[in-house]
Design a protein around this motif. Structure first.
Motif, PDB file in Angstrom:
ATOM      1  N   LEU A 128       3.399   2.632  -4.645  1.00 51.44           N
ATOM      2  CA  LEU A 128       2.696   1.363  -4.822  1.00 51.44           C
ATOM      3  C   LEU A 128       2.085   1.323  -6.219  1.00 51.44           C
ATOM      4  N   GLY A 156       1.049  -2.119  -7.819  1.00 57.62           N
ATOM      5  CA  GLY A 156       0.135  -3.244  -7.928  1.00 57.62           C
ATOM      6  C   GLY A 156       0.289  -3.994  -9.233  1.00 57.62           C
ATOM      7  N   HIS A 157      -0.458  -5.083  -9.333  1.00 56.26           N
ATOM      8  CA  HIS A 157      -0.311  -5.989 -10.472  1.00 56.26           C
ATOM      9  C   HIS A 157      -0.617  -5.306 -11.800  1.00 56.26           C
ATOM     10  N   PHE A 158      -1.654  -4.451 -11.811  1.00 56.88           N
ATOM     11  CA  PHE A 158      -2.056  -3.789 -13.057  1.00 56.88           C
ATOM     12  C   PHE A 158      -1.463  -2.385 -13.173  1.00 56.88           C
ATOM     13  N   ASN A 163      -1.874   0.159 -11.414  1.00 55.97           N
ATOM     14  CA  ASN A 163      -2.875   1.216 -11.262  1.00 55.97           C
ATOM     15  C   ASN A 163      -3.390   1.286  -9.825  1.00 55.97           C
ATOM     16  N   ALA A 164      -2.529   0.914  -8.875  1.00 56.02           N
ATOM     17  CA  ALA A 164      -2.919   0.974  -7.463  1.00 56.02           C
ATOM     18  C   ALA A 164      -3.078   2.429  -7.021  1.00 56.02           C
ATOM     19  N   GLY A 165      -3.745   2.615  -5.904  1.00 48.83           N
ATOM     20  CA  GLY A 165      -3.873   3.959  -5.335  1.00 48.83           C
ATOM     21  C   GLY A 165      -4.781   4.876  -6.126  1.00 48.83           C
ATOM     22  N   GLU A 166      -5.835   4.336  -6.712  1.00 48.68           N
ATOM     23  CA  GLU A 166      -6.852   5.176  -7.376  1.00 48.68           C
ATOM     24  C   GLU A 166      -7.959   5.441  -6.362  1.00 48.68           C
ATOM     25  N   LEU A 167      -7.601   6.147  -5.293  1.00 49.60           N
ATOM     26  CA  LEU A 167      -8.501   6.223  -4.143  1.00 49.60           C
ATOM     27  C   LEU A 167      -9.680   7.161  -4.362  1.00 49.60           C
ATOM     28  N   PHE A 196      -3.631   0.835   4.435  1.00 52.96           N
ATOM     29  CA  PHE A 196      -2.180   1.017   4.272  1.00 52.96           C
ATOM     30  C   PHE A 196      -1.451   1.302   5.576  1.00 52.96           C
ATOM     31  N   PRO A 256      -4.328   6.586 -18.167  1.00 57.89           N
ATOM     32  CA  PRO A 256      -3.476   5.469 -17.746  1.00 57.89           C
ATOM     33  C   PRO A 256      -2.226   5.287 -18.601  1.00 57.89           C
TER      34      PRO A 256
END
Lengths: 326, 326
Positions: free
Chosen positions: A155, A157-159, A161-165, A258, A76
């Motif tokens: 994308l 996101g707030h942290f 770290n979005a899109g950790e699919l 999405f 990260p």
């Protein structure tokens, strides 16, 4: 005069790849070197700066001819500070201010992004994304990396770290994942998982074509599983069917989350090409809803191992276009 | 002078709700009437226009005092054309150009949005969203509606149908959903599903407190299940535990997809309040990953049945702020 190039860098645990990329996403020159993270972040950052100089030299360019550097790294990350927080394959690196250090050494503006996002941006910008602003990419490698493009932008996101699919739970109370969850997509549909599941089945006493390979080599690869499935081996066909089914279910969930125009499949497992794509599309068709035809096209990645450097360069281009005039 | 109000309308299959809402998201006046969709779209749209006039009258306002009208309706919608494509609870309505007709009748600009998105925008703007730009709302009613806020704006996606999280597949090859899929979240964690699953269990021969209710009333409600679970009924406790587990898994998947600051739970099932929230948070804690602490806060909705009108009005405010000066 408008600069004609950006530099894209893809920093991995074993290699540093870089390229000079024009405004259309085409690579002009490439460079690569071995990454030795154990020599310390400062050394590696100096080597990256040197590669940038080498690329400028190859193109007979100066820093003014380049809009900036895009840098994809394992995460990260802290995108606000421009730091690598820590990274599993860069041992000992913690809170490395890599963006600002590379900027100081090169005199060029640097955009930092995680490597899976950079690769997704590459496919969006100059690859299989087809020019549509809403795209999701899944990179089926050791794990499952992913990046989500919404309206032409990654994308976060707030942290951030979005899109950790790869860590979407596909099977409640399913296979354990090192992340601490159970039933993550990457325990079913990554190249690593395909190999592990084959080995586990053989060790549990199942038979088939791979038994000899496991006996000789001590391991099997996802490629071995694909080849044996192609040859009709029942165990490998079953494993492959499950791999494609869970991937298709992930695509259904991506559709409802999405609503992208395109889902791009890349990484080692995507080397199986049509043998992956056709059953994933078929399972998707069978498992998707009937209420609307808001159906993403599922396609194979087209930039292969260049997606990271091209995408990183694309992010440098995007940042340059958004920069207020000076 | 800046206008002081927007009008929000929430069009449902049985009611039309509307409100005059100020720039802070507070309701000044409310109005409601019965919706009779069988009388035709044109009649219903005229009634909505009349309600708008009534609201202006209550506030002693003219059209110039209002930034516009936000309208939440059942979908699917064509947001570009401003049309209701069709809607299960507005029988016979197809390709209804509701946005432009209401605009013509009222002389005010109208923003159209689907009702679940409007409610999510309401909680984001003036409710449990807590002012953070990245939020997901799940409305646990007959089905599971949802809306996704990214960077302060509703996510629509390429097909304008993003954030249909009730149809996220949570259980591969699980319970059949009328949408054509199997294992959708709304087959496990909606108010409707909780009641249906209790009835199915009783009909399959399971016993418990609800058997008498089913015998007398011919049906049971999700509220009956909650009450029996609170009283310790084993069947209802098991069903409730599963409801909360699947909802928590959905929250994990929402975390990895969107990385929001907040997940808001609303709708009929959220009336169970702490009895829902505490086990969902606990299951989330047990099922989430350990790699990062990118953990959304899971909270209860705070606007109850006003979320739709407040959110619709908020969208009218947002559209007004983005309109180029004239």
């Amino acid at each position: 005069m408008t600069p004609g190039h950006a530099i894209g860098i893809d920093l991995g645990g074993t290699n540093i790849k870089a390229a000079l990329v024009d405004a259309s996403g085409a690579i002009t020159y490439k460079a690569a070197t071995i990454c030795q993270p154990e020599r310390g972040a400062e050394t590696v950052i100096s080597e990256m700066a040197q590669i940038c100089q080498d690329l400028l030299g190859k193109g007979s360019l100066s820093a003014e001819d380049v809009v900036g550097i895009g840098l994809g790294t394992p995460g990260p990350l802290d995108l606000t500070k421009g730091e690598i927080v820590r990274a599993a394959n860069l041992p000992g690196w913690t809170a490395v201010p890599i963006r600002d250090r590379l900027q100081e050494l090169t005199g060029m503006p640097v955009v930092l992004e995680n490597d899976a996002n950079a690769a997704a941006f590459g496919e969006f910008w100059a690859g299989a994304g087809g020019g549509c602003g809403d795209m999701v990419m899944l990179t089926l490698g050791t794990g499952v990396g992913s990046g989500v493009i919404v309206d032409g932008r990654l994308l976060h996101g707030h942290f951030q770290n979005a899109g950790e699919l790869g860590h979407m739970i596909i099977v409640p109370e399913g296979l354990s994942c090192p992340c601490g969850q159970r039933g993550c997509l990457e325990q079913y549909s990554s190249a690593g998982a395909v190999a592990r599941r084959a080995i586990a089945a053989l060790q549990a006493g199942e038979t088939g074509k791979l038994r000899a390979i496991l006996g000789q080599a001590g391991t099997v690869s996802s490629r071995d599983v694909v080849e044996a499935a192609l040859e009709g081996d029942p165990l490998c066909r079953r494993l492959w069917r499950e791999t494609c089914l869970y991937l298709a279910i992930a695509c259904v969930n991506i559709q409802h989350a999405f609503n992208p125009a395109t889902v791009v499949l890349g990484g080692g497992l995507a080397e199986a090409a049509e043998f992956l794509l056709i059953p994933v599309r078929e399972e998707f068709r069978q498992n998707r809803w009937r209420l609307m035809v808001d159906v993403p096209e599922i396609v194979l990645a087209s930039l292969a191992y260049d997606a990271g450097v091209i995408g990183a360069a694309g992010l440098a281009w995007a940042a340059w276009r958004q920069r207020p005039p000076q």
